[in-house]
Design a protein around this motif. Structure first.
Motif, PDB file in Angstrom:
ATOM      1  N   VAL A  43      13.381  31.647  19.290  1.00  0.00           N
ATOM      2  CA  VAL A  43      12.839  32.638  20.211  1.00  0.00           C
ATOM      3  C   VAL A  43      11.334  32.455  20.462  1.00  0.00           C
ATOM      4  CG1 VAL A  43      12.468  35.105  20.542  1.00  0.00           C
ATOM      5  CG2 VAL A  43      14.658  34.295  19.717  1.00  0.00           C
ATOM      6  N   GLU A  44      10.576  32.143  19.423  1.00  0.00           N
ATOM      7  CA  GLU A  44       9.120  32.038  19.609  1.00  0.00           C
ATOM      8  C   GLU A  44       8.714  30.907  20.560  1.00  0.00           C
ATOM      9  OE1 GLU A  44       5.014  32.020  17.021  1.00  0.00           O
ATOM     10  OE2 GLU A  44       6.924  32.273  16.014  1.00  0.00           O
ATOM     11  N   PRO A  45       9.216  29.675  20.381  1.00  0.00           N
ATOM     12  CA  PRO A  45       8.865  28.628  21.346  1.00  0.00           C
ATOM     13  C   PRO A  45       9.383  28.923  22.760  1.00  0.00           C
ATOM     14  CG  PRO A  45       9.780  27.650  19.366  1.00  0.00           C
ATOM     15  CD  PRO A  45       9.957  29.123  19.250  1.00  0.00           C
ATOM     16  N   LEU A  46      10.562  29.541  22.850  1.00  0.00           N
ATOM     17  CA  LEU A  46      11.076  29.909  24.168  1.00  0.00           C
ATOM     18  C   LEU A  46      10.126  30.873  24.847  1.00  0.00           C
ATOM     19  CD1 LEU A  46      14.913  30.449  23.553  1.00  0.00           C
ATOM     20  CD2 LEU A  46      13.730  28.384  24.277  1.00  0.00           C
ATOM     21  N   ALA A  47       9.679  31.886  24.123  1.00  0.00           N
ATOM     22  CA  ALA A  47       8.762  32.880  24.679  1.00  0.00           C
ATOM     23  C   ALA A  47       7.457  32.230  25.132  1.00  0.00           C
ATOM     24  CB  ALA A  47       8.485  33.967  23.645  1.00  0.00           C
ATOM     25  N   ALA A  48       6.948  31.298  24.338  1.00  0.00           N
ATOM     26  CA  ALA A  48       5.687  30.636  24.667  1.00  0.00           C
ATOM     27  C   ALA A  48       5.794  29.816  25.951  1.00  0.00           C
ATOM     28  CB  ALA A  48       5.250  29.747  23.514  1.00  0.00           C
ATOM     29  N   HIS A  49       6.960  29.250  26.204  1.00  0.00           N
ATOM     30  CA  HIS A  49       7.131  28.444  27.413  1.00  0.00           C
ATOM     31  C   HIS A  49       7.525  29.287  28.632  1.00  0.00           C
ATOM     32  CE1 HIS A  49       6.991  25.083  24.631  1.00  0.00           C
ATOM     33  NE2 HIS A  49       6.766  24.329  25.684  1.00  0.00           N
ATOM     34  N   ILE A  50       8.246  30.362  28.412  1.00  0.00           N
ATOM     35  CA  ILE A  50       8.680  31.209  29.527  1.00  0.00           C
ATOM     36  C   ILE A  50       7.518  32.026  30.082  1.00  0.00           C
ATOM     37  CG2 ILE A  50      10.124  33.186  30.162  1.00  0.00           C
ATOM     38  CD1 ILE A  50      12.169  32.118  28.108  1.00  0.00           C
ATOM     39  N   ASN A  51       6.718  32.591  29.190  1.00  0.00           N
ATOM     40  CA  ASN A  51       5.612  33.443  29.631  1.00  0.00           C
ATOM     41  C   ASN A  51       4.383  33.188  28.749  1.00  0.00           C
ATOM     42  OD1 ASN A  51       3.967  35.422  30.657  1.00  0.00           O
ATOM     43  ND2 ASN A  51       5.525  37.019  30.599  1.00  0.00           N
ATOM     44  N   PRO A  52       3.648  32.097  29.020  1.00  0.00           N
ATOM     45  CA  PRO A  52       2.539  31.719  28.149  1.00  0.00           C
ATOM     46  C   PRO A  52       1.396  32.730  28.099  1.00  0.00           C
ATOM     47  CG  PRO A  52       2.909  30.055  29.867  1.00  0.00           C
ATOM     48  CD  PRO A  52       3.880  31.158  30.080  1.00  0.00           C
ATOM     49  N   THR A  53       1.282  33.587  29.082  1.00  0.00           N
ATOM     50  CA  THR A  53       0.185  34.565  29.084  1.00  0.00           C
ATOM     51  C   THR A  53       0.524  35.821  28.296  1.00  0.00           C
ATOM     52  OG1 THR A  53       0.917  35.544  31.172  1.00  0.00           O
ATOM     53  CG2 THR A  53      -0.693  33.739  31.297  1.00  0.00           C
ATOM     54  N   GLN A  54       1.801  36.037  28.004  1.00  0.00           N
ATOM     55  CA  GLN A  54       2.222  37.228  27.249  1.00  0.00           C
ATOM     56  C   GLN A  54       3.298  36.849  26.237  1.00  0.00           C
ATOM     57  OE1 GLN A  54       3.390  39.859  30.444  1.00  0.00           O
ATOM     58  NE2 GLN A  54       1.390  40.865  30.394  1.00  0.00           N
ATOM     59  N   VAL A  55       2.936  35.934  25.349  1.00  0.00           N
ATOM     60  CA  VAL A  55       3.903  35.385  24.394  1.00  0.00           C
ATOM     61  C   VAL A  55       4.450  36.464  23.463  1.00  0.00           C
ATOM     62  CG1 VAL A  55       4.243  33.724  22.518  1.00  0.00           C
ATOM     63  CG2 VAL A  55       2.867  33.103  24.500  1.00  0.00           C
ATOM     64  N   ARG A  56       3.583  37.313  22.932  1.00  0.00           N
ATOM     65  CA  ARG A  56       4.052  38.326  21.970  1.00  0.00           C
ATOM     66  C   ARG A  56       5.059  39.281  22.604  1.00  0.00           C
ATOM     67  NH1 ARG A  56      -0.586  40.713  18.260  1.00  0.00           N
ATOM     68  NH2 ARG A  56       1.299  41.549  17.312  1.00  0.00           N
ATOM     69  N   ALA A  57       4.760  39.731  23.811  1.00  0.00           N
ATOM     70  CA  ALA A  57       5.676  40.662  24.486  1.00  0.00           C
ATOM     71  C   ALA A  57       7.005  39.980  24.804  1.00  0.00           C
ATOM     72  CB  ALA A  57       5.033  41.201  25.760  1.00  0.00           C
ATOM     73  N   LYS A  58       6.942  38.733  25.292  1.00  0.00           N
ATOM     74  CA  LYS A  58       8.179  38.014  25.619  1.00  0.00           C
ATOM     75  C   LYS A  58       8.964  37.702  24.347  1.00  0.00           C
ATOM     76  CE  LYS A  58       9.512  37.272  28.974  1.00  0.00           C
ATOM     77  NZ  LYS A  58      10.469  38.096  29.722  1.00  0.00           N
ATOM     78  N   HIS A  59       8.264  37.358  23.270  1.00  0.00           N
ATOM     79  CA  HIS A  59       8.928  37.107  21.995  1.00  0.00           C
ATOM     80  C   HIS A  59       9.674  38.356  21.531  1.00  0.00           C
ATOM     81  CE1 HIS A  59       9.141  37.026  17.558  1.00  0.00           C
ATOM     82  NE2 HIS A  59       9.462  35.762  17.748  1.00  0.00           N
ATOM     83  N   GLN A  60       9.010  39.496  21.598  1.00  0.00           N
ATOM     84  CA  GLN A  60       9.641  40.749  21.178  1.00  0.00           C
ATOM     85  C   GLN A  60      10.853  41.062  22.039  1.00  0.00           C
ATOM     86  OE1 GLN A  60       7.040  44.149  21.203  1.00  0.00           O
ATOM     87  NE2 GLN A  60       8.602  45.508  20.400  1.00  0.00           N
ATOM     88  N   SER A  61      10.724  40.863  23.340  1.00  0.00           N
ATOM     89  CA  SER A  61      11.825  41.129  24.260  1.00  0.00           C
ATOM     90  C   SER A  61      13.023  40.226  23.974  1.00  0.00           C
ATOM     91  CB  SER A  61      11.334  40.926  25.694  1.00  0.00           C
ATOM     92  OG  SER A  61      12.387  40.936  26.601  1.00  0.00           O
ATOM     93  N   LEU A  62      12.774  38.927  23.822  1.00  0.00           N
ATOM     94  CA  LEU A  62      13.864  37.994  23.549  1.00  0.00           C
ATOM     95  C   LEU A  62      14.485  38.240  22.176  1.00  0.00           C
ATOM     96  CD1 LEU A  62      12.402  34.647  24.943  1.00  0.00           C
ATOM     97  CD2 LEU A  62      14.235  36.032  25.927  1.00  0.00           C
TER      98      LEU A  62
END
Length: 119
Positions: A43-62
């Motif tokens: 989930v963490e690398p996916l979040a970093a690539h999907i939304n690099p400007t809001q990694v923490r929020a995307k990580h939490q969502s995923l």
């Protein structure tokens, strides 16, 4: 471009099986992330690539979608089955190849990570 439209239609079909409208974006983001050309698909690398400007929020969502959200995997698989079955009719020229090949695991330090069968 046509392939993206087909993928979007397919994901919309799967979204219908999730039960709640809020899960739609997470499913689409997660599937998009799984198709990215990156080595680690957690989930963490996916979040970093999907939304690099809001990694923490995307990580939490995923993470919430994958680990805690109450959607039925049976309902999603039934939706996949309903979509695939008509394509598997013998007169269409499509074939379903089932292979039990696994993927080699890369980690050595995480609990439960070991080399898996890869025939």
């Amino acid at each position: 471009m046509a392939n993206l439209a087909e993928l979007d239609m397919y994901l919309e079909r799967l979204c219908g099986a999730l039960g709640h409208m809020d899960r739609r974006a997470s499913l689409k983001d997660y599937c998009q992330g799984l198709m990215l050309p990156i080595a680690r698909k957690s989930v963490e690398p996916l979040a970093a690539h999907i939304n690099p400007t809001q990694v923490r929020a995307k990580h939490q969502s995923l993470h919430h979608f994958v680990a805690k959200s109450a959607w039925s995997d049976s309902a999603v698989l039934a939706s996949v089955c309903d979509h695939v079955k008509p394509l598997l009719a013998t007169d269409t020229g499509h074939y379903w190849i089932i292979d039990d090949t696994g993927f080699p695991k890369k980690g050595k330090h995480s609990v439960g990570v070991a080399r898996q069968y890869c025939g």
